[in-house]
Enzyme design. Structure first.
Site, PDB file in Angstrom:
ATOM      1  N   GLY A   1       0.777  -1.100  -0.034  1.00 42.62           N
ATOM      2  CA  GLY A   1       0.050  -0.104   0.030  1.00 42.62           C
ATOM      3  C   GLY A   1       0.967   1.294   0.085  1.00 42.62           C
ATOM      4  N   ASN A   2       0.184   2.462   0.214  1.00 42.62           N
ATOM      5  CA  ASN A   2       1.139   3.600   0.338  1.00 42.62           C
ATOM      6  C   ASN A   2       0.581   4.481   1.399  1.00 42.62           C
ATOM      7  OD1 ASN A   2      -0.969   5.335  -0.965  1.00 42.62           O
ATOM      8  ND2 ASN A   2      -0.386   4.037  -2.763  1.00 42.62           N
ATOM      9  N   HIS A   3       0.911   5.834   1.906  1.00 44.49           N
ATOM     10  CA  HIS A   3       0.510   6.507   2.915  1.00 44.49           C
ATOM     11  C   HIS A   3      -0.629   7.530   2.531  1.00 44.49           C
ATOM     12  CE1 HIS A   3       3.743   5.056   5.647  1.00 44.49           C
ATOM     13  NE2 HIS A   3       4.775   5.288   4.627  1.00 44.49           N
TER      14      HIS A   3
END
Ligand code: CTP
Length: 401
Positions: free
Chosen positions: A209-211
């Protein structure tokens, strides 16, 4: 516009309480009706008489005004009266109580009873503001649908310098005005917005995923909705909540799902703004059972995902407006301009991770807009909801050009 709006201003015990005198004047001058509720501590910083005189209404403070004679202040009535509740300044203490549903004063009881939008303007020392518990409480309040105003950086009552100052009264006033200006300039327009991250499954328990928090995309969807557009918001996984009769939210998880839903919707859209942080690569295979720990290294083969924005750019007709984002860490203008051209956009919104206060985890953002005719506009560091207004205003200007 704030004209005719019924506003409850909640004032809590912070030195920034002095700013509410000017704020009330600005609101009243604009034609708003203001009723003030002070917490008991707030009265040590500014007198009820000052705020009653400026608001032209009695100031409320006690839940039980005169318990012996059976008098109490009806917080439910106050909560239902208001079109808008603004808590400014909001101390760490009040924020914590609001986040946990505590109700030991009139302001908190009114907050729990109110059905209107609540705006919270924090004011505190920099370390208190940065503390994990305060940030967690603010995040909780945001997830409950409240709007948190950014804080300013500067000299604090403690003598320290940092983030924690309440915005100036004029800035709070402008923020509220922007948020409550329904122009209907986009009535009849259908808008498509993507937001948040995507999660690419590795096995049943893990993903890449990412932030991205989704805040920017959600603010953009709200800004469009306020202008009367019908918005389809395609969102990756996020804790954010949003309620607006003009917004239809579609939840997706992976880049592939986001691609399918977005491409399908684009044909029915007049405007599309792609602010999602879509994964560029996804695991070639998803294991149906949990991958067990074995050797010292684990190699995953990743395959490129489909570029949603580029696909929309290829299919876009002359009347459709297409806007993308570029998050860059270096050679910002050059990289963003390449994306603008390669993806056939009307303009691109550049965020640089080099800018202080900009990026995924912040409530603020600093953008540069690059238009397809080469015109570049730099904007100041602003709250994400004000940045969303700037982006939507650019689109309105393109439509009316
Ligand atoms: N985007 C998209 N689909 C993807 C990747 C990106 O729609 N598979 C969109 C984003 O929503 C954003 C724009 O493309 O509006 C630019 O995304 P960004 O990650 O900055 O750029 P990339 O094109 O992915 O290039 P790079 O990661 O190499 O910078």
């Amino acid at each position: 516009m704030l004209k005719g709006k019924k506003i409850i201003l909640g004032v809590t015990g912070s030195i920034a309480a002095y700013k509410t005198a000017t704020l009330i004047r600005l609101l009243v001058k604009q034609g708003a009706e203001v009723k003030v509720i002070m917490t008991p501590d707030a009265k040590a910083f500014i007198t009820p008489l000052t705020l009653a005189t400026l608001s032209k209404n009695p100031v409320h403070s006690e839940l039980l005004a005169n318990a012996e004679s059976g008098e109490w202040t009806n917080h439910v009535e106050l909560g239902l009266w208001a079109d808008l509740l603004l808590i400014a300044p909001a101390t760490a203490n009040t924020i914590a109580k609001m986040a946990h549903g505590l109700c030991d004063n009139l302001l908190l009881a009114t907050y729990l009873s109110a059905r209107c939008k609540t705006y919270i303007a924090p004011a505190m020392d920099m370390d208190m503001y940065a503390h994990t518990s305060t940030q967690t409480n603010l995040e909780k309040l945001r997830q409950y649908g409240n709007i948190i105003l950014p804080v300013a950086e500067g000299e604090l009552a403690s003598g320290l310098n940092g983030f924690g100052r309440m915005l100036e009264p004029e800035e709070v006033f402008t923020f509220l005005t922007h948020h409550n200006t329904a122009t209907q300039k986009l009535k009849g327009k259908r808008v498509l917005v993507t937001a948040g991250p995507t999660y690419e499954s590795i096995d049943p328990v893990r993903f890449i995923g990412n932030h991205s928090s989704g805040k920017m995309g959600f603010s953009i969807a709200e800004a469009f909705a306020r202008h009367g557009a019908k918005v389809t918001l395609i969102s990756g996984p996020t804790d954010l909540h949003l309620q607006h009769e003009n917004i239809c939210r579609v939840n997706v998880t992976s880049a592939e799902e986001m691609y399918d839903k977005t491409v399908k919707q684009f044909g029915k859209s007049d405007i599309a703004v792609m602010s999602a942080a879509v994964a560029d690569y996804t695991p070639e295979k998803v294991s149906i059972t949990k991958i067990k720990k074995s050797g010292n290294e684990l190699h995953l083969k990743l395959l490129k995902t489909k570029d949603i924005l580029a696909e929309l750019g290829r299919n876009k007709n002359k009347k459709q407006i297409l806007v993308g984002f570029a998050l860059e860490t270096d050679h910002e203008l050059e990289n963003a301009t390449k994306k603008l051209k390669a993806k056939n956009l009307d303009f691109i919104v550049l965020n640089s991770l080099q800018s202080k206060g900009a990026g995924f985890s912040h409530d603020t953002n600093k953008i540069t807009i690059i238009h397809k005719n080469g015109i570049t506009q730099d904007f100041k560091l602003k709250s994400k909801s004000e940045v969303a207004n700037d982006i939507v205003n650019q689109i309105i200007a393109l439509i009316h050009a």
